[in-house]
Structure formats: C-alpha cells, structure tokens
Design a protein around this motif. Structure first.
Motif, PDB file in Angstrom:
ATOM      1  N   LEU A   1      18.545  53.699  48.417  1.00  0.00           N
ATOM      2  CA  LEU A   1      17.185  53.166  47.628  1.00  0.00           C
ATOM      3  C   LEU A   1      16.654  54.500  47.183  1.00  0.00           C
ATOM      4  CD1 LEU A   1      17.469  50.307  48.724  1.00  0.00           C
ATOM      5  CD2 LEU A   1      15.226  50.259  49.289  1.00  0.00           C
ATOM      6  N   GLU A   2      17.150  55.669  47.875  1.00  0.00           N
ATOM      7  CA  GLU A   2      16.476  57.025  47.478  1.00  0.00           C
ATOM      8  C   GLU A   2      16.035  57.376  46.106  1.00  0.00           C
ATOM      9  OE1 GLU A   2      18.406  59.939  49.842  1.00  0.00           O
ATOM     10  OE2 GLU A   2      17.696  59.265  51.766  1.00  0.00           O
ATOM     11  N   PRO A   3      17.083  57.176  45.393  1.00  0.00           N
ATOM     12  CA  PRO A   3      16.798  57.957  43.777  1.00  0.00           C
ATOM     13  C   PRO A   3      15.566  56.892  43.316  1.00  0.00           C
ATOM     14  CG  PRO A   3      19.182  57.662  44.307  1.00  0.00           C
ATOM     15  CD  PRO A   3      18.502  56.976  45.416  1.00  0.00           C
ATOM     16  N   TRP A   4      15.876  55.659  43.406  1.00  0.00           N
ATOM     17  CA  TRP A   4      14.704  54.889  43.001  1.00  0.00           C
ATOM     18  C   TRP A   4      13.331  55.058  43.782  1.00  0.00           C
ATOM     19  CZ3 TRP A   4      11.577  50.919  45.259  1.00  0.00           C
ATOM     20  CH2 TRP A   4      10.724  50.120  43.950  1.00  0.00           C
ATOM     21  N   LEU A   5      13.465  55.265  44.878  1.00  0.00           N
ATOM     22  CA  LEU A   5      11.978  55.562  45.888  1.00  0.00           C
ATOM     23  C   LEU A   5      11.669  56.771  45.107  1.00  0.00           C
ATOM     24  CD1 LEU A   5      13.111  54.470  49.108  1.00  0.00           C
ATOM     25  CD2 LEU A   5      11.305  53.224  47.860  1.00  0.00           C
ATOM     26  N   GLN A   6      12.285  57.969  44.764  1.00  0.00           N
ATOM     27  CA  GLN A   6      11.827  59.171  44.520  1.00  0.00           C
ATOM     28  C   GLN A   6      11.235  59.184  43.116  1.00  0.00           C
ATOM     29  OE1 GLN A   6      15.317  61.480  45.362  1.00  0.00           O
ATOM     30  NE2 GLN A   6      15.143  61.727  47.321  1.00  0.00           N
ATOM     31  N   SER A   7      11.929  58.042  42.269  1.00  0.00           N
ATOM     32  CA  SER A   7      11.520  58.095  41.009  1.00  0.00           C
ATOM     33  C   SER A   7      10.085  57.472  40.748  1.00  0.00           C
ATOM     34  CB  SER A   7      12.377  57.292  40.053  1.00  0.00           C
ATOM     35  OG  SER A   7      12.457  55.881  40.596  1.00  0.00           O
ATOM     36  N   LYS A   8       9.822  56.682  42.048  1.00  0.00           N
ATOM     37  CA  LYS A   8       8.621  56.153  42.148  1.00  0.00           C
ATOM     38  C   LYS A   8       7.395  56.936  43.002  1.00  0.00           C
ATOM     39  CE  LYS A   8      10.097  52.675  39.477  1.00  0.00           C
ATOM     40  NZ  LYS A   8       9.632  52.457  38.136  1.00  0.00           N
ATOM     41  N   GLY A   9       7.687  58.028  43.228  1.00  0.00           N
ATOM     42  CA  GLY A   9       6.907  59.021  44.092  1.00  0.00           C
ATOM     43  C   GLY A   9       6.711  58.441  45.456  1.00  0.00           C
ATOM     44  N   LEU A  10       7.839  57.620  45.944  1.00  0.00           N
ATOM     45  CA  LEU A  10       7.747  57.075  47.350  1.00  0.00           C
ATOM     46  C   LEU A  10       8.738  57.636  48.111  1.00  0.00           C
ATOM     47  CD1 LEU A  10       7.449  53.285  46.199  1.00  0.00           C
ATOM     48  CD2 LEU A  10       5.631  54.722  47.373  1.00  0.00           C
ATOM     49  N   ASN A  11       8.760  59.202  48.194  1.00  0.00           N
ATOM     50  CA  ASN A  11       9.747  59.906  48.694  1.00  0.00           C
ATOM     51  C   ASN A  11       9.704  59.584  50.389  1.00  0.00           C
ATOM     52  OD1 ASN A  11       9.907  60.939  46.098  1.00  0.00           O
ATOM     53  ND2 ASN A  11       9.352  63.167  46.773  1.00  0.00           N
ATOM     54  N   ASP A  12       8.606  59.174  50.846  1.00  0.00           N
ATOM     55  CA  ASP A  12       8.545  58.866  52.218  1.00  0.00           C
ATOM     56  C   ASP A  12       8.263  57.670  52.817  1.00  0.00           C
ATOM     57  OD1 ASP A  12       9.026  60.681  54.711  1.00  0.00           O
ATOM     58  OD2 ASP A  12       6.892  60.684  55.095  1.00  0.00           O
ATOM     59  N   ALA A  13       8.925  56.582  51.898  1.00  0.00           N
ATOM     60  CA  ALA A  13       8.715  55.212  52.135  1.00  0.00           C
ATOM     61  C   ALA A  13       9.258  54.636  53.454  1.00  0.00           C
ATOM     62  CB  ALA A  13       9.149  54.327  51.010  1.00  0.00           C
ATOM     63  N   ASP A  14       8.711  53.670  53.909  1.00  0.00           N
ATOM     64  CA  ASP A  14       8.913  53.109  55.230  1.00  0.00           C
ATOM     65  C   ASP A  14      10.415  52.365  54.826  1.00  0.00           C
ATOM     66  OD1 ASP A  14       6.567  53.994  55.978  1.00  0.00           O
ATOM     67  OD2 ASP A  14       6.400  52.193  57.441  1.00  0.00           O
ATOM     68  N   GLN A  15      11.272  52.105  55.846  1.00  0.00           N
ATOM     69  CA  GLN A  15      12.503  51.536  55.487  1.00  0.00           C
ATOM     70  C   GLN A  15      13.351  51.014  56.919  1.00  0.00           C
ATOM     71  OE1 GLN A  15      14.615  54.730  52.760  1.00  0.00           O
ATOM     72  NE2 GLN A  15      15.832  52.593  52.697  1.00  0.00           N
ATOM     73  N   VAL A  16      13.908  49.847  56.825  1.00  0.00           N
ATOM     74  CA  VAL A  16      14.300  49.216  57.842  1.00  0.00           C
ATOM     75  C   VAL A  16      16.135  48.740  57.649  1.00  0.00           C
ATOM     76  CG1 VAL A  16      14.414  47.240  59.451  1.00  0.00           C
ATOM     77  CG2 VAL A  16      12.153  48.045  58.433  1.00  0.00           C
ATOM     78  N   LEU A  17      16.748  49.340  58.373  1.00  0.00           N
ATOM     79  CA  LEU A  17      18.228  48.928  58.761  1.00  0.00           C
ATOM     80  C   LEU A  17      18.446  47.931  59.221  1.00  0.00           C
ATOM     81  CD1 LEU A  17      20.021  52.171  59.367  1.00  0.00           C
ATOM     82  CD2 LEU A  17      19.535  51.248  56.829  1.00  0.00           C
ATOM     83  N   ALA A  18      18.488  46.591  58.871  1.00  0.00           N
ATOM     84  CA  ALA A  18      18.302  45.402  59.795  1.00  0.00           C
ATOM     85  C   ALA A  18      19.817  45.009  59.793  1.00  0.00           C
ATOM     86  CB  ALA A  18      17.514  44.370  58.714  1.00  0.00           C
ATOM     87  N   TYR A  19      20.095  44.878  61.048  1.00  0.00           N
ATOM     88  CA  TYR A  19      21.437  44.318  61.270  1.00  0.00           C
ATOM     89  C   TYR A  19      21.210  43.008  62.295  1.00  0.00           C
ATOM     90  CZ  TYR A  19      23.660  48.865  60.514  1.00  0.00           C
ATOM     91  OH  TYR A  19      24.354  49.971  59.984  1.00  0.00           O
ATOM     92  N   PHE A  20      20.802  42.138  61.478  1.00  0.00           N
ATOM     93  CA  PHE A  20      20.571  40.595  61.949  1.00  0.00           C
ATOM     94  C   PHE A  20      21.126  39.573  60.880  1.00  0.00           C
ATOM     95  CE2 PHE A  20      16.404  42.029  61.157  1.00  0.00           C
ATOM     96  CZ  PHE A  20      15.923  41.251  60.197  1.00  0.00           C
TER      97      PHE A  20
ATOM     98  N   THR B   1      30.776  49.040  70.243  1.00  0.00           N
ATOM     99  CA  THR B   1      30.467  50.561  70.290  1.00  0.00           C
ATOM    100  C   THR B   1      28.845  50.846  70.386  1.00  0.00           C
ATOM    101  OG1 THR B   1      30.552  50.795  68.033  1.00  0.00           O
ATOM    102  CG2 THR B   1      32.641  51.403  69.309  1.00  0.00           C
ATOM    103  N   ASN B   2      28.352  50.030  70.279  1.00  0.00           N
ATOM    104  CA  ASN B   2      26.575  49.937  69.871  1.00  0.00           C
ATOM    105  C   ASN B   2      25.994  48.606  70.705  1.00  0.00           C
ATOM    106  OD1 ASN B   2      27.524  51.663  67.220  1.00  0.00           O
ATOM    107  ND2 ASN B   2      25.714  52.512  68.348  1.00  0.00           N
ATOM    108  N   PRO B   3      26.303  48.308  71.745  1.00  0.00           N
ATOM    109  CA  PRO B   3      25.760  47.119  72.480  1.00  0.00           C
ATOM    110  C   PRO B   3      24.168  47.252  72.658  1.00  0.00           C
ATOM    111  CG  PRO B   3      26.687  48.622  74.099  1.00  0.00           C
ATOM    112  CD  PRO B   3      26.932  49.232  73.060  1.00  0.00           C
ATOM    113  N   GLU B   4      23.564  48.224  72.344  1.00  0.00           N
ATOM    114  CA  GLU B   4      22.126  48.042  72.230  1.00  0.00           C
ATOM    115  C   GLU B   4      21.528  47.719  71.255  1.00  0.00           C
ATOM    116  OE1 GLU B   4      23.148  51.875  70.037  1.00  0.00           O
ATOM    117  OE2 GLU B   4      23.857  50.768  71.853  1.00  0.00           O
ATOM    118  N   GLY B   5      22.333  47.516  70.088  1.00  0.00           N
ATOM    119  CA  GLY B   5      21.793  46.958  68.896  1.00  0.00           C
ATOM    120  C   GLY B   5      21.723  48.169  67.771  1.00  0.00           C
ATOM    121  N   LEU B   6      21.760  47.848  66.632  1.00  0.00           N
ATOM    122  CA  LEU B   6      21.772  48.938  65.392  1.00  0.00           C
ATOM    123  C   LEU B   6      20.457  48.988  64.531  1.00  0.00           C
ATOM    124  CD1 LEU B   6      25.635  47.904  64.406  1.00  0.00           C
ATOM    125  CD2 LEU B   6      24.668  50.210  65.439  1.00  0.00           C
ATOM    126  N   THR B   7      19.953  47.841  64.514  1.00  0.00           N
ATOM    127  CA  THR B   7      18.796  47.663  63.690  1.00  0.00           C
ATOM    128  C   THR B   7      17.718  48.881  63.941  1.00  0.00           C
ATOM    129  OG1 THR B   7      18.760  45.237  63.472  1.00  0.00           O
ATOM    130  CG2 THR B   7      16.603  46.396  63.008  1.00  0.00           C
TER     131      THR B   7
END
Length: 301
Positions: free
Chosen positions: A114-133, A149-155
C-alpha cells in the motif's frame, strides 16, 4: 492478505512461516473469549466494509461500533479508529467518503503493498494491520493463523490506534502484537513476498494449492523468495531476519488448502515488476529475472 479475497480472508495476507507437521489452527474457546471480551475495554470504531472481516471486527466490539457499507459516508463526529476492511481497489472511494480531518484515524487491513498509494495521498504514516486470521463465513468467529515457527501468532498492528486494535482482537480471542514502523515494514514485506511467490509459482502449475507449492515445488518457490527478498531489501534499505524461507513455508503449510492465482497485480507482484522495469530502464540487470520471466510466461505482463 494469502487471501482468497481481500475483504474475506486476511493472513500475513499482512501479517508468517521446520518441517514438523502443520499445526491446526486453534478456534478460540467461546467461554474464555467472552471473559476476555468483558475484561477488555474495546474502543468504539467506525468499520468500513460489511463483509466477513468487517462483521467479525464488529462482533469483537461492545455494540457501539458504526458499520459503514461501501459508498456510505464516514461521519466526521464519531471519535475513534476507522477500520477499513474493503478490497484494495475500493480504497480510493473510501478515502473520498472520509472527511480529510479524519484521515489520520484510518486503519488499513488490506494485503499487499500500500505504501506508494498511501504516500500519494499524503498518508505516509498511516495505521496498518497485518491480519493473519480467517473468517470462513459471514458471522462465524475468526480462526487465528499460527505456525510451528510462530506459535505466538503473526497478526501485527502499527500506528496511533495499534494498541486499540490489539485490544479488540484479543477480545475476540485472536493474537496481535504492536510493532514500530521498521519492524512492521519488514513483516509487511515478508507477507508481500509470501503472497507474490506462492501465488506465482502456483499459477505455473494449474490446480496447485499453497500446500502443493510448498511440498512439490519447493525449489521454485525458494529461488523466487530469495530473489524477491533481495530486491525488497535493496529497494527499502533494510535487512530481513534470517530464516525467512522457513517462516514463509511454515505459513504455507498452515494454510495449505488456499488456491493459487496471480491477483491484484497493482498491489502485489506489480511492485516487484516496477523495480525490474526501473532497473532495466537505467541499463542495469533485472534484479528479479525469474519473477519477470514467469509473469511473461503467464502473460500477466
């Protein structure tokens, strides 16, 4: 997002991955989830997108969230995070429907780059979530994606509302860690590499699921992972943690049933292809020759 559809299944697309048997996902115990939900103070949120993920996030709340469907305006006077759970191609419309004064409250759950699109909108520091569910059906509880390898979860979540997102997900019986920007970017890129590599190799072998790619075409996907990781590291000036291939393959075993296809090119493989195009235009060797060759083989480019 890894996802069969960005708005229906999100894993880390994110979000990651020894050859021990694939772990089964654990479904949260209903009674313990209720206790957790009661104890947690889940911040009210605007949820954009009424699909499986948006509905699941709403169910984790306390009944005071506002669900906004596609095309509906985001209110200016509703305090709290704005959880965006739409397809990537709908993001432009979501931004148009959101008062600019509230853009800094947007939290993006999408897979891909999403980075190029976010930067084009001036949202360089936008909140994001990597959702592994995953949410298999509308209204069903989500199932957490955890690997050997990641039993604690990845989200993972990043940004001003990251702690609030983690609280909401914990209330729903899911894992979620809060990361700083650099750590989040590395995990986002790993997830991007996973979806670009496994989907492209799978597309070369019609009918191959993610699990088949990991088991039967390991050398192909390993070479592609190494190539894409090198290109991403050079482009972003970062160093990935060791054993990326192991993490990505562990995740693939955990979601072995996922079908493969090259989708949402602009948001996924297209980012790596743009790196190749830039290098070639500058008279330099293609940093992703396998990736480029296989995209051409499939007539994606």
């Amino acid at each position: 997002m890894a996802t069969l559809s960005t708005s229906s299944l999100l894993w880390t697309h994110s979000a990651k991955l020894t050859l021990s048997p694939a772990p089964r996902f654990s479904r949260p115990n209903k009674s313990s989830s209720i206790v957790m939900a009661a104890a947690a103070k889940v911040a009210p949120a605007v949820i954009v997108g009424g699909g499986r993920v948006g509905k699941a996030l709403q169910d984790m709340g306390k009944g005071d969230d506002l669900l906004v469907k596609r095309g509906e305006p985001v209110p200016i006077d509703f305090e709290g995070p704005i959880l965006v759970c739409t397809r990537n191609d709908d993001l432009e419309a979501v931004l148009d429907a959101t008062p600019k004064s509230r853009w800094n409250d947007l939290v993006f759950f999408q897979n891909g780059m999403l980075e190029p699109w976010l930067q084009s909108k001036g949202l360089n520091d936008a909140d994001q979530v990597l959702a592994y569910f995953a949410v298999s059906k509308l209204g069903e509880p989500p199932v957490d994606g955890k690997t050997d390898t990641n039993p604690e979860g990845l989200t993972a979540a990043y940004g001003k509302w990251a702690s609030a997102i983690a609280t909401r997900l914990h209330a729903g019986g899911l894992s979620c860690k809060v990361l700083d920007k650099e750590a989040f970017q590395k995990q986002m890129l790993e997830k991007l590499i996973w979806i670009c590599a496994f989907m492209l190799v799978g597309a070369r072998h019609p009918g191959a699921t993610v699990g088949v790619v990991e088991k039967e075409y390991r050398s192909e996907v390993s070479n592609l992972i190494a190539e894409l990781a090198s290109a991403a590291a050079a482009e972003k000036g970062i160093t990935f943690e060791e054993a990326m291939e192991d993490r990505l393959c562990a995740y693939s075993r955990a979601v072995a049933h996922f079908p493969t296809a090259v989708k949402e090119f602009k948001w996924r493989n297209g980012w790596f292809y743009s790196i190749s195009e830039k290098a070639i235009a500058d008279g330099k060797p293609d940093p992703c020759p396998l990736h480029t060759a296989w995209l051409k083989e499939l007539k994606v480019v």
